[in-house]
Design a protein around this motif. Structure first.
Motif, PDB file in Angstrom:
ATOM      1  N   ASN A 132       0.349   4.198  -0.979  1.00  0.00           N
ATOM      2  CA  ASN A 132      -0.399   5.315  -0.553  1.00  0.00           C
ATOM      3  C   ASN A 132      -0.134   6.501  -1.560  1.00  0.00           C
ATOM      4  O   ASN A 132       0.171   7.628  -1.191  1.00  0.00           O
ATOM      5  CB  ASN A 132      -0.329   5.971   0.775  1.00  0.00           C
ATOM      6  CG  ASN A 132      -0.734   4.751   1.724  1.00  0.00           C
ATOM      7  OD1 ASN A 132      -1.410   4.019   1.372  1.00  0.00           O
ATOM      8  ND2 ASN A 132      -0.335   4.805   2.779  1.00  0.00           N
TER       9      ASN A 132
ATOM     10  N   SER B  87       0.915  -1.153  -0.018  1.00  0.00           N
ATOM     11  CA  SER B  87      -0.194   0.036   0.009  1.00  0.00           C
ATOM     12  C   SER B  87       0.661   1.403   0.065  1.00  0.00           C
ATOM     13  O   SER B  87       1.048   1.927   1.069  1.00  0.00           O
ATOM     14  CB  SER B  87      -0.984   0.032   1.121  1.00  0.00           C
ATOM     15  OG  SER B  87      -1.775   1.103   1.246  1.00  0.00           O
TER      16      SER B  87
ATOM     17  N   GLY C  13     -12.748   0.474  -7.316  1.00  0.00           N
ATOM     18  CA  GLY C  13     -12.481   1.406  -6.793  1.00  0.00           C
ATOM     19  C   GLY C  13     -13.057   2.244  -5.729  1.00  0.00           C
ATOM     20  O   GLY C  13     -12.719   3.661  -5.632  1.00  0.00           O
TER      21      GLY C  13
ATOM     22  N   VAL D 299      -1.940   7.805  -4.285  1.00  0.00           N
ATOM     23  CA  VAL D 299      -2.791   8.800  -4.522  1.00  0.00           C
ATOM     24  C   VAL D 299      -3.681   8.706  -3.101  1.00  0.00           C
ATOM     25  O   VAL D 299      -4.036   9.781  -2.668  1.00  0.00           O
ATOM     26  CB  VAL D 299      -3.828   8.068  -5.576  1.00  0.00           C
ATOM     27  CG1 VAL D 299      -4.877   9.062  -5.946  1.00  0.00           C
ATOM     28  CG2 VAL D 299      -3.090   8.202  -6.981  1.00  0.00           C
ATOM     29  N   THR D 300      -3.992   7.783  -2.647  1.00  0.00           N
ATOM     30  CA  THR D 300      -5.027   7.610  -1.428  1.00  0.00           C
ATOM     31  C   THR D 300      -4.393   6.551  -0.557  1.00  0.00           C
ATOM     32  O   THR D 300      -3.777   5.739  -1.020  1.00  0.00           O
ATOM     33  CB  THR D 300      -6.641   7.398  -1.898  1.00  0.00           C
ATOM     34  OG1 THR D 300      -6.627   6.125  -2.377  1.00  0.00           O
ATOM     35  CG2 THR D 300      -7.150   8.533  -2.720  1.00  0.00           C
TER      36      THR D 300
ATOM     37  N   SER E  81      -7.062  -0.225  -5.680  1.00  0.00           N
ATOM     38  CA  SER E  81      -8.302   0.604  -5.770  1.00  0.00           C
ATOM     39  C   SER E  81      -7.834   2.022  -6.455  1.00  0.00           C
ATOM     40  O   SER E  81      -8.917   2.401  -7.451  1.00  0.00           O
ATOM     41  CB  SER E  81      -8.573   1.053  -4.243  1.00  0.00           C
ATOM     42  OG  SER E  81      -9.890   1.864  -4.142  1.00  0.00           O
ATOM     43  N   ASP E  82      -6.788   2.367  -6.388  1.00  0.00           N
ATOM     44  CA  ASP E  82      -6.474   3.708  -7.138  1.00  0.00           C
ATOM     45  C   ASP E  82      -6.397   3.277  -8.701  1.00  0.00           C
ATOM     46  O   ASP E  82      -6.719   4.232  -9.481  1.00  0.00           O
ATOM     47  CB  ASP E  82      -4.963   4.019  -6.657  1.00  0.00           C
ATOM     48  CG  ASP E  82      -5.143   4.430  -5.243  1.00  0.00           C
ATOM     49  OD1 ASP E  82      -6.102   4.845  -4.734  1.00  0.00           O
ATOM     50  OD2 ASP E  82      -4.060   4.901  -4.626  1.00  0.00           O
ATOM     51  N   CYS E  83      -5.588   2.358  -8.960  1.00  0.00           N
ATOM     52  CA  CYS E  83      -5.522   1.927 -10.368  1.00  0.00           C
ATOM     53  C   CYS E  83      -7.121   1.570 -10.961  1.00  0.00           C
ATOM     54  O   CYS E  83      -7.625   2.021 -12.015  1.00  0.00           O
ATOM     55  CB  CYS E  83      -4.987   0.601 -10.689  1.00  0.00           C
ATOM     56  SG  CYS E  83      -3.286   0.756 -10.260  1.00  0.00           S
TER      57      CYS E  83
ATOM     58  N   THR F 179     -10.839   4.238  -3.039  1.00  0.00           N
ATOM     59  CA  THR F 179     -10.453   5.473  -3.563  1.00  0.00           C
ATOM     60  C   THR F 179     -11.367   6.398  -3.563  1.00  0.00           C
ATOM     61  O   THR F 179     -11.050   7.790  -3.247  1.00  0.00           O
ATOM     62  CB  THR F 179      -9.652   5.101  -4.879  1.00  0.00           C
ATOM     63  OG1 THR F 179      -8.653   4.227  -4.725  1.00  0.00           O
ATOM     64  CG2 THR F 179      -9.121   6.289  -5.485  1.00  0.00           C
TER      65      THR F 179
END
Length: 93
Positions: free
Chosen positions: A20, A18, A86, A22-23, A29-31, A89
């Motif tokens: 982190n 993880s 996602g 982006v979030t 989840s970010d992708c 995110t």
């Protein structure tokens, strides 16, 4: 990106997988959220192709309406899957 993020999340411990970037939801989840936004961004061009009689390639006859209907349904399903993947995110944003 989504496949790579999923493999990293699956194979590596949580504190490594993880990053982190982006979030705090994690790389997978970010992708998925990025792919959701990209798919959402091209949706108007698909609607434009439907309303203006697209030709693929230009020398060929118009694309049948059934093609546009199937593409729309598949795009809705894809957006649903990507949103679920996602969701962490989107919640973090």
């Amino acid at each position: 990106g989504l496949l790579t993020g999923g493999l990293i999340d699956w194979l590596a411990p949580v504190y490594i997988s993880s990053p982190n970037i982006v979030t705090t939801a994690g790389l997978e989840s970010d992708c998925a959220a990025a792919l959701f936004l990209l798919t959402w961004a091209v949706t108007p061009s698909n609607i434009f192709m439907y309303t203006h009689g697209a030709r693929l390639p230009m020398e060929q006859p118009q694309v049948p309406v059934s093609f546009h209907v199937v593409r729309f349904l598949l795009q809705v399903v894809l957006l649903g899957f990507l949103y679920q993947l996602g969701e962490g995110t989107f919640d973090a944003l």
